[in-house]
Design an enzyme around this catalytic site. Sequence first.
Site, PDB file in Angstrom:
ATOM      1  N   PRO A   1       1.084  -1.551  -0.010  1.00 24.36           N
ATOM      2  CA  PRO A   1       0.218   0.068  -0.150  1.00 24.36           C
ATOM      3  C   PRO A   1       0.926   1.273   0.488  1.00 24.36           C
ATOM      4  O   PRO A   1       1.767   1.604   0.354  1.00 24.36           O
ATOM      5  CB  PRO A   1      -0.709  -0.350   1.061  1.00 24.36           C
ATOM      6  CG  PRO A   1      -0.082  -1.521   1.845  1.00 24.36           C
ATOM      7  CD  PRO A   1       0.660  -2.286   1.025  1.00 24.36           C
ATOM      8  N   ASN A   2       0.194   2.345  -1.129  1.00 23.95           N
ATOM      9  CA  ASN A   2       0.985   3.611  -0.979  1.00 23.95           C
ATOM     10  C   ASN A   2       1.791   3.593  -1.730  1.00 23.95           C
ATOM     11  O   ASN A   2       2.567   4.945  -1.628  1.00 23.95           O
ATOM     12  CB  ASN A   2       1.165   4.361   0.667  1.00 23.95           C
ATOM     13  CG  ASN A   2      -0.542   4.829   1.491  1.00 23.95           C
ATOM     14  OD1 ASN A   2      -1.776   5.145   0.868  1.00 23.95           O
ATOM     15  ND2 ASN A   2      -0.273   4.185   1.470  1.00 23.95           N
TER      16      ASN A   2
ATOM     17  N   ARG B   1      13.653   4.153  12.148  1.00 25.70           N
ATOM     18  CA  ARG B   1      12.295   5.321  13.151  1.00 25.70           C
ATOM     19  C   ARG B   1      10.839   3.892  13.619  1.00 25.70           C
ATOM     20  O   ARG B   1      11.699   4.281  14.934  1.00 25.70           O
ATOM     21  CB  ARG B   1      11.557   4.321  10.899  1.00 25.70           C
ATOM     22  CG  ARG B   1      11.970   5.006  10.287  1.00 25.70           C
ATOM     23  CD  ARG B   1      11.816   4.496   8.402  1.00 25.70           C
ATOM     24  NE  ARG B   1      10.159   5.668   8.751  1.00 25.70           N
ATOM     25  CZ  ARG B   1       9.325   5.540   7.681  1.00 25.70           C
ATOM     26  NH1 ARG B   1       9.703   4.441   6.916  1.00 25.70           N
ATOM     27  NH2 ARG B   1       8.474   6.721   7.934  1.00 25.70           N
TER      28      ARG B   1
ATOM     29  N   ARG C   1       5.780  12.638  -2.362  1.00 24.07           N
ATOM     30  CA  ARG C   1       5.577  13.434  -1.061  1.00 24.07           C
ATOM     31  C   ARG C   1       6.565  12.374  -0.472  1.00 24.07           C
ATOM     32  O   ARG C   1       6.937  11.607  -0.237  1.00 24.07           O
ATOM     33  CB  ARG C   1       4.279  12.842  -0.487  1.00 24.07           C
ATOM     34  CG  ARG C   1       3.449  13.929  -0.323  1.00 24.07           C
ATOM     35  CD  ARG C   1       2.018  14.360  -0.184  1.00 24.07           C
ATOM     36  NE  ARG C   1       1.553  12.832  -0.471  1.00 24.07           N
ATOM     37  CZ  ARG C   1       0.114  12.605   0.275  1.00 24.07           C
ATOM     38  NH1 ARG C   1       0.009  12.571   0.814  1.00 24.07           N
ATOM     39  NH2 ARG C   1      -0.107  12.148  -0.864  1.00 24.07           N
TER      40      ARG C   1
ATOM     41  N   ALA D   1       2.944  -1.067   4.963  1.00 25.15           N
ATOM     42  CA  ALA D   1       2.807  -0.632   6.181  1.00 25.15           C
ATOM     43  C   ALA D   1       2.283  -2.674   6.553  1.00 25.15           C
ATOM     44  O   ALA D   1       2.220  -2.940   7.444  1.00 25.15           O
ATOM     45  CB  ALA D   1       1.201  -0.122   6.274  1.00 25.15           C
TER      46      ALA D   1
ATOM     47  N   GLU E   1      12.157  -9.757   1.262  1.00 25.62           N
ATOM     48  CA  GLU E   1      11.756  -8.746   1.471  1.00 25.62           C
ATOM     49  C   GLU E   1      12.586  -6.800   1.476  1.00 25.62           C
ATOM     50  O   GLU E   1      13.640  -7.602   2.193  1.00 25.62           O
ATOM     51  CB  GLU E   1      11.146  -8.707   3.230  1.00 25.62           C
ATOM     52  CG  GLU E   1      10.562  -7.424   3.401  1.00 25.62           C
ATOM     53  CD  GLU E   1      10.067  -7.224   5.499  1.00 25.62           C
ATOM     54  OE1 GLU E   1      10.779  -9.320   5.843  1.00 25.62           O
ATOM     55  OE2 GLU E   1       9.786  -7.446   6.009  1.00 25.62           O
TER      56      GLU E   1
ATOM     57  N   HIS F   1      12.496  -3.027   1.665  1.00 23.23           N
ATOM     58  CA  HIS F   1      12.347  -1.623   1.962  1.00 23.23           C
ATOM     59  C   HIS F   1      12.923  -1.014   1.942  1.00 23.23           C
ATOM     60  O   HIS F   1      14.062  -0.612   2.244  1.00 23.23           O
ATOM     61  CB  HIS F   1      11.796  -1.248   3.620  1.00 23.23           C
ATOM     62  CG  HIS F   1      10.810  -2.746   4.152  1.00 23.23           C
ATOM     63  ND1 HIS F   1       9.761  -2.310   4.273  1.00 23.23           N
ATOM     64  CD2 HIS F   1      10.937  -3.951   4.916  1.00 23.23           C
ATOM     65  CE1 HIS F   1       9.274  -3.702   5.089  1.00 23.23           C
ATOM     66  NE2 HIS F   1      10.246  -4.507   5.279  1.00 23.23           N
TER      67      HIS F   1
ATOM     68  N   TYR G   1      12.193   8.624   1.378  1.00 28.84           N
ATOM     69  CA  TYR G   1      11.424   7.786   0.251  1.00 28.84           C
ATOM     70  C   TYR G   1      12.510   8.701  -0.728  1.00 28.84           C
ATOM     71  O   TYR G   1      12.313   7.329  -1.551  1.00 28.84           O
ATOM     72  CB  TYR G   1       9.922   7.490   0.029  1.00 28.84           C
ATOM     73  CG  TYR G   1       9.515   6.802   1.649  1.00 28.84           C
ATOM     74  CD1 TYR G   1      10.117   5.890   1.962  1.00 28.84           C
ATOM     75  CD2 TYR G   1       8.405   7.653   1.676  1.00 28.84           C
ATOM     76  CE1 TYR G   1       9.243   5.612   3.268  1.00 28.84           C
ATOM     77  CE2 TYR G   1       8.000   7.151   3.601  1.00 28.84           C
ATOM     78  CZ  TYR G   1       8.498   5.714   2.963  1.00 28.84           C
ATOM     79  OH  TYR G   1       7.337   5.475   4.366  1.00 28.84           O
TER      80      TYR G   1
ATOM     81  N   ASN H   1       8.153  -5.833  -0.847  1.00 24.01           N
ATOM     82  CA  ASN H   1       7.913  -4.275  -0.217  1.00 24.01           C
ATOM     83  C   ASN H   1       6.456  -4.837  -0.109  1.00 24.01           C
ATOM     84  O   ASN H   1       6.118  -4.003  -0.800  1.00 24.01           O
ATOM     85  CB  ASN H   1       8.330  -3.130  -1.288  1.00 24.01           C
ATOM     86  CG  ASN H   1       8.682  -1.740   0.483  1.00 24.01           C
ATOM     87  OD1 ASN H   1       7.917  -2.510   1.361  1.00 24.01           O
ATOM     88  ND2 ASN H   1       9.259  -1.214   0.037  1.00 24.01           N
TER      89      ASN H   1
HETATM   90  O1  CA2 Z   1      10.958   1.451   3.557  1.00 17.67           O
HETATM   91  C1  CA2 Z   1       9.424   1.050   2.734  1.00 17.67           C
HETATM   92  O2  CA2 Z   1       9.613   0.956   1.816  1.00 17.67           O
HETATM   93  C2  CA2 Z   1       7.683   0.359   3.764  1.00 17.67           C
HETATM   94  O3  CA2 Z   1       7.670  -0.561   3.343  1.00 17.67           O
HETATM   95  C3  CA2 Z   1       6.823   1.589   3.129  1.00 17.67           C
HETATM   96  C4  CA2 Z   1       6.133   2.192   3.554  1.00 17.67           C
HETATM   97  C5  CA2 Z   1       5.919   1.582   5.209  1.00 17.67           C
HETATM   98  O4  CA2 Z   1       4.939   1.994   5.774  1.00 17.67           O
HETATM   99  C6  CA2 Z   1       7.046   0.806   5.318  1.00 17.67           C
HETATM  100  O5  CA2 Z   1       7.268   1.257   7.263  1.00 17.67           O
HETATM  101  C7  CA2 Z   1       8.363   1.069   4.758  1.00 17.67           C
HETATM  102  C8  CA2 Z   1       4.956   2.862   3.318  1.00 17.67           C
HETATM  103  C9  CA2 Z   1       5.386   3.268   2.178  1.00 17.67           C
HETATM  104  C10 CA2 Z   1       4.359   4.780   1.713  1.00 17.67           C
HETATM  105  O6  CA2 Z   1       4.859   5.533   0.763  1.00 17.67           O
HETATM  106  C11 CA2 Z   1       4.776   6.682   0.233  1.00 17.67           C
HETATM  107  C12 CA2 Z   1       5.604   7.173  -0.317  1.00 17.67           C
HETATM  108  C13 CA2 Z   1       5.003   8.861  -0.713  1.00 17.67           C
HETATM  109  C14 CA2 Z   1       4.081   9.324  -0.212  1.00 17.67           C
HETATM  110  C15 CA2 Z   1       3.056   8.202   0.483  1.00 17.67           C
HETATM  111  C16 CA2 Z   1       3.976   7.457   0.923  1.00 17.67           C
END
Ligand code: CA2
Length: 157
Positions: free
Chosen positions: A13-14, A110, A21, A80, A101, A103, A26, A77
């Site tokens: 997700p996301n 974090r 953003r 969440a 896996e 990330h 990221y 990946n």
């Molecule tokens: O670090 C990673 O790749 C995560 O899997 C990314 C997830 C987060 O919930 C994990 O804890 C770690 C979130 C991805 C959402 O990415 C966004 C990027 C830009 C704007 C909003 C969300």
Amino acid sequence: MAKAPKILILNGPNLNMLGSRQPEVYRSTTLADIEAMCRARARDLGLAVDFRQSNSEGEIVGWIQTAKDACAGIAINPGAYSHTSVAILDALLAVEIPVVEVHLSNIHRREAFRHHSYVSQAAHGVICGLGAKGYLMALDGLAQLIDEFKGGEMKAR
Ligand code: CA2
């Protein structure tokens, strides 16, 4: 000529929002950029790629189930869902193919709720904190694991 082994690359997700953003966490790479990088690396490794993203836990579980017969390995990946999903863990435990896996961020630097990943229990390897390059490392690792599985050096789990 033999068919290239296929790697399923799953994004949770996301991750479709990458680049829009939170560049401080990221970076500015988009998911389309990551897909292009993965396709190039897979070509060099003699692998085929099926690259997917979903915001739905059930859809991700379904894709993992179909990979059992269609794919040689999975890079995931889970976003969440890493921190919440026993359903994705169970699906990965059932596939009997190598799983890595990934990330983008270092989840251990974090918030505390990101420090535990259910998915890690099903993963042969875990890469975090290295941004998009982590996906390429996952492909390199899977190429090696697939060879080891083929040679019978390694059991599925
Ligand atoms: O670090 C990673 O790749 C995560 O899997 C990314 C997830 C987060 O919930 C994990 O804890 C770690 C979130 C991805 C959402 O990415 C966004 C990027 C830009 C704007 C909003 C969300």
